[in-house]
Every structure is written in C-alpha cells, then in structure tokens.
Design a protein around this motif. Structure first.
Motif, PDB file in Angstrom:
ATOM      1  N   SER A 622       0.842  -1.199   0.000  1.00 33.81           N
ATOM      2  CA  SER A 622       0.000   0.000   0.000  1.00 33.81           C
ATOM      3  C   SER A 622       0.879   1.251   0.000  1.00 33.81           C
ATOM      4  CB  SER A 622      -0.974  -0.006   1.174  1.00 33.81           C
ATOM      5  OG  SER A 622      -0.348   0.437   2.355  1.00 33.81           O
ATOM      6  N   GLU A 726      -2.328   0.271  -7.394  1.00 30.79           N
ATOM      7  CA  GLU A 726      -3.325  -0.785  -7.235  1.00 30.79           C
ATOM      8  C   GLU A 726      -3.833  -0.837  -5.796  1.00 30.79           C
ATOM      9  OE1 GLU A 726      -1.331  -3.930 -10.399  1.00 30.79           O
ATOM     10  OE2 GLU A 726      -0.401  -3.505  -8.462  1.00 30.79           O
ATOM     11  N   LYS A 727      -5.048  -1.305  -5.679  1.00 30.48           N
ATOM     12  CA  LYS A 727      -5.616  -1.487  -4.327  1.00 30.48           C
ATOM     13  C   LYS A 727      -4.953  -2.672  -3.661  1.00 30.48           C
ATOM     14  CE  LYS A 727      -9.866   0.762  -3.661  1.00 30.48           C
ATOM     15  NZ  LYS A 727     -11.062   0.912  -4.462  1.00 30.48           N
ATOM     16  N   THR A 728      -4.759  -2.570  -2.347  1.00 26.49           N
ATOM     17  CA  THR A 728      -4.161  -3.696  -1.639  1.00 26.49           C
ATOM     18  C   THR A 728      -5.090  -4.123  -0.507  1.00 26.49           C
ATOM     19  OG1 THR A 728      -3.066  -2.352   0.025  1.00 26.49           O
ATOM     20  CG2 THR A 728      -1.876  -2.714  -2.027  1.00 26.49           C
TER      21      THR A 728
END
Length: 789
Positions: A622, A726-728
């Motif tokens: 993140s 990107e989403k984590t």
RNA sequence: GGGCUCGUAGUUCAGUGGUAGAACGUCGCUUUGACGUGGCGAAGGUCAGCGGUUCAAUCCCGCUCGGGCCCACCA
C-alpha cells in the motif's frame, strides 16, 4: 541470478549507451504509430559555444519528461535542433579570421562562417548523448524527430515561407523609422535584443540662454554631444521656478540654435535642475516625445556610430569621443557649471554589448502592436509550469511599444526572400517551398507583372534570427509540409525553455504561430531557472565560470548527475547551485538502490502471486502504491523533484530500514519458522516493490534502472508502461509513522540497554493495533513475549 | 518607480493553521551476510523583523528590512 558487484560503476554507462545506440525502437518517433503524440519543442543550442552543466541539467529534465511520457503510452516527438544562424556565428567568424563582415565579399564571409560551423558542431551533441538524453535520432535529417539545423536549406525555406505568407497577409511592411541600431553589429536590432547595463557617466550641468533676456538656464544632461539635436526645453507645469519661461525661446550652447521652452509633465521637478533638454533619439522616451510633439528629429549619428554633419564640429567623431570633446569645449567656454559622476542605465546590444544608438533606417516590420490583447489572451490560455512564470511573458507583451523590426543588415542568416523591379519598384515574391537567396539568384519571373520590366534587384538584407527560431514548433510538426500530420498534432504539447528568453523565443514563437495558425502554439510551457556556481552567481562564459559537463562525466558519469538534478530542487521555481559534493550525494542513492536489488536478487523470484499475503506485505504494497500515485501526479506536472525525493525516502527509510528488517528472517527462513507460503509472500512482495521502484525511477536514472531491470526482470524497463497504483488488502490498523516509531523505539531501547540488535529480549509492551503483525515483530526484534496493551 | 520571487539548522533546501523536517557538513557510538558509499545517535533554529486575523501563525493578511530576477520614458 544474484547480482555480484557491490555498487554501480560509471563504466556501466558506456555499455548501456552502445546497446541503446544499436537498438532503440522506444526512443524513435514512430510516424505511423496510433499512439497519441506528445511533442517537445526543445531549445536548439547555439553550436559555436560548448554547452555547460546548466544546459545539460535542463536537457536531462526534458529527457525525464520524454521518458515518462513514453512510459505513459505516448509517441514522443523529441527532436534536437541546432541553432546556427545569426550574429554569434558571424562574430565568431570575424574573430577567427580577424575580418569584419563588410570587409570581404559576401560569398567569402559565408565561407568563413561555414568554417566556424564545421569546427563547432559535434561537442554538444556528444555531451547530450553521454547524459543518456534520448532524442529521437542522432542523425541530421529532415524527417520528424531527426536533428535539424536552422541554417539548412530545408529549415530556411520554411522560414521564408512564413515570411511570404505574412507578407501576403499584409502584416509585413517597410518603413523608415528611428530604431535601435547597434554600431558594433552595424544593424538594426529589436527591443528584445537590448539589455541594460549600469554604466558610469557624467551628469553635466550646462548653460542655455533665454532669447531676448539676460537669463541663463542650467540644464543637466548625460548626453551633451546631442545638444545639436535638441528640439525643445521643458519644465514641469507645477514647477514655480520656471513659469515665467513658458513660451519663450531657448538658445542652445555652442550651436546657438533656437528652440521653444514649454511646460510638460514629463519634466520632473526634482530631477537635476528641473529643466530638461529634449534631444531627438537620446533614448526611447525622446523618440516618443518628438512624435507626440510633432517635432522633426535631427539625427546626428550615422550608421557607423559616428557623428554626422548635423553635429558640426563633432562630425566624424565616435559618440564617446564626441561627448568628451563637447564637454571639453563647454568647459573652455565656461558653459559647464557642474559635473558629477553618476551611473546610468544604458541600453546595450545583448550580443556585442555596444551602446545602442537611435538611428533612422528603412527596415521591414512585422505588425505586432495590433495583436497585444490577443497575445495576452494566448498567454492566459497556455498552461505555465510554474504558473507564476506567465507574468514574465505578460509583462513583456504589456511593454511592447513598436512593431517588430525583422530585417537585418548582416549576412549569415535567412535571406529576406524578395526581389524588386528596378523600373516600377514592384515587389516580387517567390513561391513557397524553396530556399531563396535573392542577393545572388535570379528572380522567379522574367517579366515584371506590373510594368513588363525585365531588370530586377534582389534583396540583400536578411531576417532577424528570432524570425527563424520562432517557427520551431511549426518546423517539427511539419507545418506547410505535411498538412494532415500538422493538423493532427498542433498545438505542440510542450515548450521547455529558460526564463531569460521568454521575451524573445517564447514570445516571438507564440506571436508568429498565432499569425500563421490563429491558435496558441503550445499546450504547456515549462520555464526553468538556472544552474549557478557555488556562490550563487550566474555562469559566465567570459569569466569562464561555467562547469564543463565533461568534468562531471569524468568524475561521476551521467547517472549521479541526473539523480542530483532531480533531487536538488524544482528548477522551475529556483536556481540550483552546482556542487560536486551534492552530486556525490546523488551517487550514494544509486549505491543504495543497487544493494537493495542485490539483496532481493539473493532470493529466487516466485512465479506466481501467493494466495495470501502477510499483513506487513500488504502494508508495504500500500505504501508503494501510494508512492506510484504521487509520482504519476507529480511527473505529469513536470515535477520530478518531489516524487524522486519521495522514492528516495521510501527506498532508504520505509523499505530498507523497516520493511527489509522486518521480513528478513521470513525471507531467509533458515530456521523454518515460517511456512513456505509465508516465505513466498515476503519474496513476492520484495520483487513487486522493486519492480515498481525501478520503473518509477526509470525516467530519472535510466542507466541503472535499465541494467537492474534487465538482470532481475529481463527486458527493457524503458519499454514498460508506467506503473499503476493498485488497491491492496492492507487493513490499516496502524499508520506508517506509528510503525516506524515502534521499530525505532525498540532499537533505541536495545541500544540503551547495551544489547545488540539481534539479541533476544524476553518481553516488550506494544500497542494493540499492531496485533496483526505480531509474528513479524517477534521475529524481527527477537521478542520472547509481546504484551499488547 | 512597478512586478515577480526568495528569506526555515553551519550550508543547500523541503514543509505544514496545532511538539519544526531532510540532505550534506560537524561530533560521538557501531565492524562480519544487501549496502561502512552502511547503521544508530547528538549538537545545532525566537522558521528575517514588526503588527493584524485566530483558541492557536513559521504557514493567512499588512507593513518594514535584506537578497535575486524581470520590466520602466530617471533628462
């Protein structure tokens, strides 16, 4: 394969350069590509003086932009131009052969210029090449992206096309006017070519008589040699001392000429004696004054900078000699009552540094006064980086007071493409698309269309160099040469340039392009400040204070220099001081990056993403994703400084000092305290972070990222898309500061107790929010039992 | 004279309406597993000055001082 060498060596750059030279499809401009075009109108450097680190720094930043835009999926048009026209080349030729341009036949002088050009072209290009700057091509040619030269027939023909078109539109006219004349260069110059220098001079109080009375007036002047051109004596309407003089007649000293005395607000009460003699063409204000008052100017200085017949006994003397002689004569006759030294802001020619004189000459002008409001709108409609740089342009537009004189009485420049019928004076324009030299070529027609005359005279004058530099975006985007290409890609995406040429290159480009295309020339303009020496002083060629890029390359190589350029600050807001010590600092970051890769390369790269990631792995992911977002935003605004500082901080602190320490034992897993899946989660995450870091840094430090990427991931980093955020799965029970604080606290605690960092401690109190990474903390700090509270 | 910009640690610079940050330099400690071109730590700042807004200003506003740049018709 683990990386063996312990650090980045500058010698690696040579190999990589030759690899790039052999195979660089990603740098080439692809004419047929469907990708959107991002065009960069780079400043063509002058070829006769080698570039210094100020230039290489700014071209490195342009290269950051080009590389970033390529990774963002653009087809980047990033050509190098070479400026070879005009006075600097002529002056170099005059110096080298010790001959003035008008002392030899024109052909011979052009040969002299060519000799100078031949000897001087290669060095700057070599510097750019070695700094890893990825211009589309290193070949001189005419295709989009190839190196262009402003004195090629191809370029000059386009310059002439713009002249022809503007002439046909009725925007160019010839007129006899007083304008700026440089006696050294022996040509008219534009306001934009004037700079001001403080020069020591004498402020002389001299005596005028008032006709028909016994009264004398004392008038102060810095230009006594111009007394002969005095057209009026003025005082301020509110100045009580002189009200009685209104309407009377003054008699000038020595010349005994009678001129009117009037009140006029331009006279300031507390300047000198409050009385001013108005001379024609002492400076620009005088010219305006004569125009306003409808006075006939007397021009006493000829085109060689010497006094002419209007100056009587001063005839034949240079302006400076005439001034001395005049003062001497005034003194002898008792007409000089006082003299004091003063400094005077003197207009001088920016090239030759000679004092500007104001002389009446016939020149071609391009109308610009009618377009001031439009140009302001264009300035407001163009994005500036930094935004406050726009005011440099607005101020300049505001101050424009005469049309642009575009003809010059010199040789090595683009010829004014005109012929004249000797019989009826008809002006003959040639066709567009070809390079014309009227002074030695026949006209394009054999009979005058107006009077059928058959004798023509070719124009001898040339065009102002800014007249050709100002079409660079038109040139690189194929204006008038490839219509559909131009239409698709104009306006040009970006103009990067220095603040000192806002009033010339930027203004003239926006102006000419507007006249020709009715649009703004650029979407974005990036204005940079300067690299200065260690004491904050400007690099000066004459003092030899510029740092030679070769010295930097020898000492450090290109890569630490590029890193320094990004880390040092925002060049669009402030000057940089060039310091080898700090460039050395850039090198340390390269070593850190190198060793981080070396560590990660110890572990075999997992083929697939593990099904489940450890919480601390999610945390670092993140972090890096946040970094990607910040970098993308910053780079998009041409801010390479803040994101690079952030990446450096991440690399050094968050990633190395904290994350690596926390996952080391899991990655090694020597005591098999972790499952294979847990181990792979750490290793996979290491590679993820590394790949993103390398790609984030690729535009700034292309050599090291290229080599590391190739060794670790295979393939070409510069061919990859810029990473996406990107989403984590990180739940965010704790903040990064909290985690960093926790680790530091434990390390400090051990240190205070005199314990080695790898020494076990039986127990430690930790806030509950860190529960999700209990195992990580336990293994990292060797804590027997964590007490959560 | 006008405009822009800057004034933060010894130096070069970030930064934010709530306990002041980095790098380099200085000083101390640390020697074996990614990196000593490393790691840990310390000293060092009335955030140019004065006033205002605010519960709170280094940050916002005004003025002053001092640098830099640009413009301007200081005879």
């Amino acid at each position: 394969m683990p990386i063996e060498s312990k650090r980045w060596e500058k010698e690696f750059e040579q190999e990589i350069l030759s690899e790039w030279k052999k195979n660089t499809p990603e740098n080439t401009f692809q004419e047929k590509s469907k990708k959107p075009v991002f065009s960069i109108d780079t400043p063509p450097p002058y070829v006769n003086t080698p570039v210094h680190v100020g230039h290489t720094s700014t071209y490195c930043i342009m290269d950051f932009i080009a590389r970033y835009k390529r990774m963002k999926g653009f087809n980047v048009l990033f050509p190098l131009g070479l400026d070879r026209n005009g006075l600097p080349i002529e002056m170099a030729a005059e110096k080298k052969f010790n001959k003035r341009f008008n002392e030899v036949p024109r052909e011979q002088f052009l040969e002299m210029c060519h000799k100078v050009l031949e000897e001087s072209s290669a060095e700057s290009m070599d510097s750019f090449y070695k700094h890893g700057i990825t211009f589309n091509s290193w070949k001189i040619g005419t295709k989009p992206g190839e190196i262009y030269q402003t004195d090629s027939a191809h370029y000059r023909s386009l310059t002439q096309d713009t002249f022809i078109e503007l002439y046909k539109k009725g925007l160019i006219y010839e007129d006899v006017r007083i304008n700026n004349y440089c006696p050294g260069c022996q040509t008219t110059i534009a306001d934009a070519e004037i700079i001001y220098e403080d020069k020591n001079t004498f402020f002389n109080d001299i005596t005028f008589k008032v006709k028909g009375t016994k009264e004398e007036m004392i008038i102060g002047t810095t230009r006594p040699e111009l007394v002969t051109t005095c057209g009026m004596v003025i005082f301020n309407p509110k100045d009580d001392r002189y009200q009685h003089l209104e309407g009377k007649t003054a008699v000038t000293p020595i010349f005994e000429k009678e001129v009117p005395i009037q009140s006029h607000p331009m006279a300031e009460i507390d300047k000198g004696t409050g009385l001013a003699m108005m001379c024609s063409a002492g400076d620009l204000s005088d010219i305006r004054f004569f125009r306003e008052m409808n006075l006939k100017p007397i021009i006493a200085i000829d085109t060689t900078g010497k006094m002419n017949e209007h100056a009587g006994f001063l005839k034949g003397l240079s302006v400076r000699k005439a001034r001395e002689k005049m003062i001497e004569t005034l003194q002898e006759k008792g007409l000089l009552v006082n003299q004091k030294q003063t400094t005077h802001r003197t207009p001088v020619c920016e090239r030759s540094k000679d004092e500007i004189e104001f002389i009446e000459m016939k020149e071609y002008y391009l109308k610009q006064l009618d377009f001031k409001e439009k140009m302001k709108k264009i300035a407001l409609d163009t994005k500036f980086f930094a935004d406050q740089s726009r005011s440099l342009l607005l101020d300049w537009i505001e101050s424009i007071s005469i049309d642009w004189p575009i003809s010059r009485r010199r040789y090595y420049a683009t010829e004014v493409p005109l012929w004249y019928c000797t019989k009826c004076k008809e002006v003959i324009l040639p066709l567009k698309g070809k390079y014309h030299q009227p002074w030695r070529e026949k006209p394009p027609i054999s009979k005058c269309p107006k009077c059928n005359g058959t004798d023509f005279k070719g124009e001898k004058r040339v065009l102002d160099t800014w007249f050709d530099s100002s079409i660079s975006p038109l040139y690189i985007l194929q204006w008038s040469r490839d219509h559909s290409f131009f239409k698709k890609n104009y306006p040009c995406s970006l103009r990067p340039q220095g603040k000192e040429i806002v009033r010339t290159w930027l203004y003239y480009t926006l102006f000419k392009c507007y006249l020709l295309t009715n649009q703004k020339a650029f979407e974005n303009v990036w204005i940079h400040h300067h690299i200065v020496d260690e004491h904050g002083k400007k690099f000066s060629k004459s003092k030899g204070t510029g740092v030679d890029p070769k010295e930097v390359l020898d000492k450090f190589g290109a890569e630490p220099f590029r890193m320094w350029v990004a880390l040092e600050g925002n060049l669009d807001r402030t000057d940089f001081r060039c310091s080898f010590e700090r460039i050395e600092g850039g090198k340390k970051t390269l070593t850190k990056l190198w060793n981080t890769c070396r560590f990660i390369s110890l572990f075999p790269k997992p083929k697939n993403k593990p099904k489940k990631l450890d919480e601390i792995d999610e945390w670092i992911l993140s972090e890096i994703n946040g970094l990607v977002e910040k970098a993308d935003n910053g780079f998009g605004k041409y801010d390479f400084h803040n994101p690079t500082v952030d990446v450096k901080h991440f690399l050094w602190e968050t990633f190395s000092s904290h994350y690596l320490e926390m996952i080391k034992s899991r990655a090694y897993n020597k005591e098999k305290a972790f499952s294979k899946e847990e181990q792979e989660s750490a290793i996979w995450t290491l590679y993820q972070c590394l790949e993103k870091m390398l790609l984030l840094l690729a535009p700034v430090v292309p050599f090291i990222t290229h080599k590391l990427y190739q060794e670790i991931f295979g393939g070409n980093a510069h061919d990859r898309a810029f990473p996406k955020s990107e989403k984590t799965g990180f739940k965010g029970d704790f903040s990064t500061e909290e985690l960093v604080g926790l680790n530091s606290g434990i390390w400090q605690f051990k240190k205070e107790k005199g314990l080695a960092l790898n020494k076990e401690i039986p127990s430690y109190k930790i806030p509950k929010k860190f529960k999700s990474i209990e195992k990580t903390l336990q293994s990292c700090h060797k804590i027997g039992k964590i007490e959560f509270s």
